[in-house]
Design an enzyme around this catalytic site. Structure first.
Site, PDB file in Angstrom:
ATOM      1  N   SER A   1       0.796  -1.124   0.099  1.00 22.93           N
ATOM      2  CA  SER A   1       0.221   0.213   0.062  1.00 22.93           C
ATOM      3  C   SER A   1       0.714   1.423  -0.164  1.00 22.93           C
ATOM      4  O   SER A   1       0.240   2.253  -0.538  1.00 22.93           O
ATOM      5  CB  SER A   1      -1.026   0.005   1.122  1.00 22.93           C
ATOM      6  OG  SER A   1      -1.666  -1.039   1.227  1.00 22.93           O
ATOM      7  N   THR A   2       1.968   1.399   0.518  1.00 24.76           N
ATOM      8  CA  THR A   2       2.851   2.481   0.663  1.00 24.76           C
ATOM      9  C   THR A   2       4.248   2.045   0.145  1.00 24.76           C
ATOM     10  O   THR A   2       4.783   1.075  -0.035  1.00 24.76           O
ATOM     11  CB  THR A   2       2.905   3.132   1.850  1.00 24.76           C
ATOM     12  OG1 THR A   2       3.636   1.860   2.617  1.00 24.76           O
ATOM     13  CG2 THR A   2       1.626   3.174   2.649  1.00 24.76           C
TER      14      THR A   2
END
Length: 185
Positions: A9-10
């Site tokens: 996600s990041t």
């Protein structure tokens, strides 16, 4: 051909665990993204989907790496199936190349459809209750009754419409939507 897709996600998160598992599973091509699953612009997934051909299998480490909602997953796997492409999730032990894997996805599709129908039903019921309580949906009107009266007085006294609109914090088209161009209605 087994084509792997990995996602975190990041930018701070690490893809190594997923890539290692996909490599051990026999994936010859790997694509990845470092972006939220809710994002529509996932370049790695797009490239993986473009590479898939009939007889290939898209492999992910876990279902949630591919999509954020059941509906999204079911739609994607259905599209793959139409192309003659199988789907496999390593940690969830799902393989649409097997009868039990296909059955699992049919169950998921049914649940997703039921979930959509229940959401629509709850939304309609909530809107009905709100209407009975005198509430209407949407954002609040910019032109309140007092603003309309003020605008009428200002326009009747010869103040230009653009100045009236500016003073009331609305655009000229909004002003004219509520008060005809003559300014006397």
């Amino acid at each position: 051909m087994l084509i792997g897709y990995a996602r975190v996600s990041t930018q701070d998160q690490n893809l190594d665990l997923q890539i290692d598992a996909l490599t051990k599973a026999g994936c010859t091509k790997l694509f990845d993204d470092k972006i939220s699953g809710s994002s529509r612009e996932r370049l790695g997934l797009t490239k993986a989907l473009d590479m898939l051909r009939e007889g290939d299998t898209l492999v992910v480490w876990k279902l949630d790496r591919l999509g954020r909602s059941v509906k999204n997953l079911v739609d994607l796997v259905s599209d793959l199936h139409k192309q003659g492409v199988q789907f496999k999730s390593l940690t969830d032990a799902i393989d649409t190349g097997t009868p039990s894997g296909r059955f699992f996805f049919h169950v998921m599709a049914s649940l997703a459809e039921m979930e959509r129908e229940l959401t629509v039903e709850r939304t309609r019921a909530g809107l009905e209750v709100a209407r009975k309580l005198g509430r209407t949906g949407g954002r609040k009107r910019k032109m309140t009754d007092s603003k309309i009266e003020s605008a009428k007085k200002l326009l009747a006294n010869g103040v230009p419409p653009c100045d009236v609109a500016h003073n009331l914090g609305v655009s000229v088209p909004t002003l004219y939507r509520w008060i005809p161009a003559s300014g006397t209605a």
